[in-house]
Scaffold this motif. Structure first.
Motif, mmCIF file in Angstrom:
data_model
loop_
_atom_site.group_PDB
_atom_site.id
_atom_site.type_symbol
_atom_site.label_atom_id
_atom_site.label_comp_id
_atom_site.label_asym_id
_atom_site.label_seq_id
_atom_site.Cartn_x
_atom_site.Cartn_y
_atom_site.Cartn_z
ATOM 1 N N ILE A 152 -40.253 77.395 52.007
ATOM 2 C CA ILE A 152 -41.417 78.063 52.602
ATOM 3 C C ILE A 152 -40.979 79.312 53.369
ATOM 4 O O ILE A 152 -41.533 80.401 53.182
ATOM 5 N N SER A 153 -39.976 79.172 54.225
ATOM 6 C CA SER A 153 -39.543 80.295 55.063
ATOM 7 C C SER A 153 -38.974 81.441 54.238
ATOM 8 O O SER A 153 -39.157 82.609 54.577
ATOM 9 N N LEU A 154 -38.290 81.114 53.148
ATOM 10 C CA LEU A 154 -37.675 82.137 52.308
ATOM 11 C C LEU A 154 -38.616 82.657 51.213
ATOM 12 O O LEU A 154 -38.250 83.550 50.457
ATOM 13 N N GLY A 155 -39.831 82.086 51.146
ATOM 14 C CA GLY A 155 -40.825 82.593 50.194
ATOM 15 C C GLY A 155 -40.597 82.155 48.767
ATOM 16 O O GLY A 155 -40.956 82.869 47.822
ATOM 17 N N LEU A 156 -40.041 80.950 48.569
ATOM 18 C CA LEU A 156 -39.669 80.523 47.221
ATOM 19 C C LEU A 156 -40.520 79.382 46.680
ATOM 20 O O LEU A 156 -40.152 78.776 45.664
ATOM 21 N N THR A 157 -41.643 79.081 47.323
ATOM 22 C CA THR A 157 -42.547 78.089 46.738
ATOM 23 C C THR A 157 -43.337 78.752 45.612
ATOM 24 O O THR A 157 -43.463 79.986 45.575
ATOM 25 N N PRO A 158 -43.889 77.969 44.684
ATOM 26 C CA PRO A 158 -44.692 78.571 43.603
ATOM 27 C C PRO A 158 -45.823 79.448 44.138
ATOM 28 O O PRO A 158 -46.064 80.552 43.630
ATOM 29 N N GLY A 159 -46.516 78.972 45.168
ATOM 30 C CA GLY A 159 -47.624 79.742 45.719
ATOM 31 C C GLY A 159 -47.185 81.049 46.358
ATOM 32 O O GLY A 159 -47.840 82.083 46.197
ATOM 33 N N LEU A 160 -46.069 81.031 47.090
ATOM 34 C CA LEU A 160 -45.593 82.242 47.758
ATOM 35 C C LEU A 160 -45.043 83.253 46.754
ATOM 36 O O LEU A 160 -45.198 84.467 46.940
ATOM 37 N N LEU A 161 -44.431 82.789 45.694
ATOM 38 C CA LEU A 161 -43.975 83.704 44.645
ATOM 39 C C LEU A 161 -45.172 84.370 43.968
ATOM 40 O O LEU A 161 -45.131 85.552 43.636
ATOM 41 N N GLN A 162 -46.254 83.603 43.772
ATOM 42 C CA GLN A 162 -47.460 84.180 43.180
ATOM 43 C C GLN A 162 -48.066 85.229 44.107
ATOM 44 O O GLN A 162 -48.489 86.305 43.644
ATOM 45 N N LYS A 163 -48.086 84.957 45.417
ATOM 46 C CA LYS A 163 -48.607 85.943 46.370
ATOM 47 C C LYS A 163 -47.754 87.201 46.372
ATOM 48 O O LYS A 163 -48.275 88.321 46.453
ATOM 49 N N LEU A 164 -46.434 87.032 46.273
ATOM 50 C CA LEU A 164 -45.542 88.194 46.222
ATOM 51 C C LEU A 164 -45.818 89.010 44.971
ATOM 52 O O LEU A 164 -45.842 90.244 45.005
ATOM 53 N N SER A 165 -46.069 88.327 43.878
ATOM 54 C CA SER A 165 -46.410 89.015 42.630
ATOM 55 C C SER A 165 -47.718 89.787 42.788
ATOM 56 O O SER A 165 -47.832 90.938 42.354
ATOM 57 N N ASP A 166 -48.704 89.172 43.433
ATOM 58 C CA ASP A 166 -50.000 89.824 43.648
ATOM 59 C C ASP A 166 -49.852 91.077 44.502
ATOM 60 O O ASP A 166 -50.472 92.115 44.230
#
Length: 393
Positions: free
Chosen positions: A284-298
């Motif tokens: 979560i903190s490093l941004g590597l959950t599926p949801g956070l990777l999708q948000k980064l892509s967005d």
């Protein structure tokens, strides 16, 4: 808080209360993970404060759960937004003091100033008398405040259209100097102004704001904020890794205390629970959950597939489960050997417990360090890919 828990832990270890020691360590880490941080963001109508609220939460404007934005004032009363991954962080979008009928002191009473840990005062052009009055009132009440000059990307774009050969650093210095002079004229001797693009936090001076917060906030608030920040630079990723790494010794201590309990298989179960919890927090903190990777892509426009192509760890970009973590751990011959020897050592009177504790502590420590290192490396690769830093442009 850390010193208090260290003292209690030492006492319980001296009293040989090892199960209670393990519980205390896990309780301490849970308190750290859930330590509250309340941020207030205010500014004139149209200054971009709602966009900053969304950026700090890692989401785009006009997506589900985002603070509403627009060309007219959309914040008419204090509105709370919970961080989507860390509910202990709450960001309040406040109406600009210039859009209310309150004086600065009454405005703070209206928005409930006591509950906020610090204030960010946002302006998209120049700081006005209302901003200064509000800042002075916040200062009088012994709260921290920070001036943010937003929409810097708009200024750079407009200047580039006027003069394609302009010097960006000169422009940024001019804007910062103008803002500083405005605030000095309004009564601030040495104001700090941070230049920010809410759409591109990795550019300009948002990182300087973060560094200032890291220096001025109490330790636990600092750690909470750091681990919740979007990955805006390789240095922030490094700091996150260091902060997460500092928790590993505590987790290893809990593992050692759990190993002292003479119940076959209990230590392995405790260790797995500790490791799974840590892996989830790291992801979560490093941004590597599926949801956070999708948000980064967005946010960046880089496809999710391209971001996932940078991942090497089997624990990155997937849902973390006990079965998955165990599967990863059991691929290591050293981990299997250590856990087997630990269980065998438990059969040896007195000295066996000491050996089992040492093995459990060392095994958990090495496993967590390895997992954290590989996840941090993935985060760096994803960050570089997302921002095109490996591009010749």
């Amino acid at each position: 808080m850390a010193d208090k828990y260290k003292a209690i832990l030492q006492t319980e270890l001296q009293n040989n209360d090892l199960p209670q020691s393990a519980k205390m360590v896990l309780d301490y880490l849970d308190k750290l993970k859930n330590f509250p941080l309340i941020i207030a963001i205010t500014g004139e109508s149209g200054s971009g404060k709602s966009t900053l609220v969304n950026a700090l939460r890692g989401i785009r404007n006009r997506t589900e759960g985002a603070a509403p934005t627009g060309v007219v004032e959309t914040t008419v009363e204090p509105t709370e937004y919970v961080h989507p991954e860390m509910p202990n962080i709450r960001i309040w979008d406040l109406p600009g003091v210039g859009t209310t009928n309150f004086t600065a002191d009454k405005y703070l009473e209206y928005v409930g100033f006591e509950k906020y840990d610090f204030f960010i005062i946002v302006s998209s052009d120049r700081f006005r008398e209302n901003d200064a009055k509000l800042a002075k009132e916040i200062q009088r009440m012994n709260k921290k405040f920070y001036f943010v000059r937003s929409k810097i990307d708009h200024n750079v774009r407009d200047e580039k259209e006027e003069n394609p050969n302009f010097n960006e650093e000169d422009l940024l210095k001019l804007i910062r100097d103008n803002c500083t002079k405005e605030l000095q004229d309004l009564g601030f001797e040495s104001p700090k102004v941070f230049l920010v693009s809410c759409f591109k936090l990795h550019l300009y001076k948002f990182e300087d704001l973060c560094k200032t917060l890291m220096e001025e906030l109490p330790e636990h608030q600092r750690d909470v904020l750091l681990l919740a920040l979007p990955n805006i630079s390789l240095d922030v990723i490094k700091r996150k890794k260091e902060t997460l790494g500092s928790k590993i010794m505590w987790l290893s201590a809990a593992s050692a205390a759990g190993a002292a309990v003479p119940v076959p298989g209990l230590s392995a179960g405790v260790d797995l629970s500790i490791i799974v919890s840590c892996v989830i927090q790291c992801a979560i903190s490093l941004g590597l959950t599926p949801g956070l990777l999708q948000k980064l892509s967005d946010v960046t426009g880089v496809s999710l597939e391209d971001l996932k192509a940078e991942l090497k760890s089997p624990l990155a970009g997937v849902k973390i489960t006990s079965a998955l973590v165990l599967q990863v751990l059991t691929r290591s011959a050293a981990y299997i050997l250590a856990t087997t020897v630990e269980e065998g050592a438990r059969l040896v009177p007195v000295i066996g417990t000491v050996v089992a504790m040492s093995l459990s502590c060392a095994t958990t420590y090495k496993a967590l360090k390895y997992i954290l290192n590989t996840l941090a490396e993935d985060t760096q690769r994803v960050f570089i890919k997302a921002l095109g830093l490996n591009s010749p442009v």
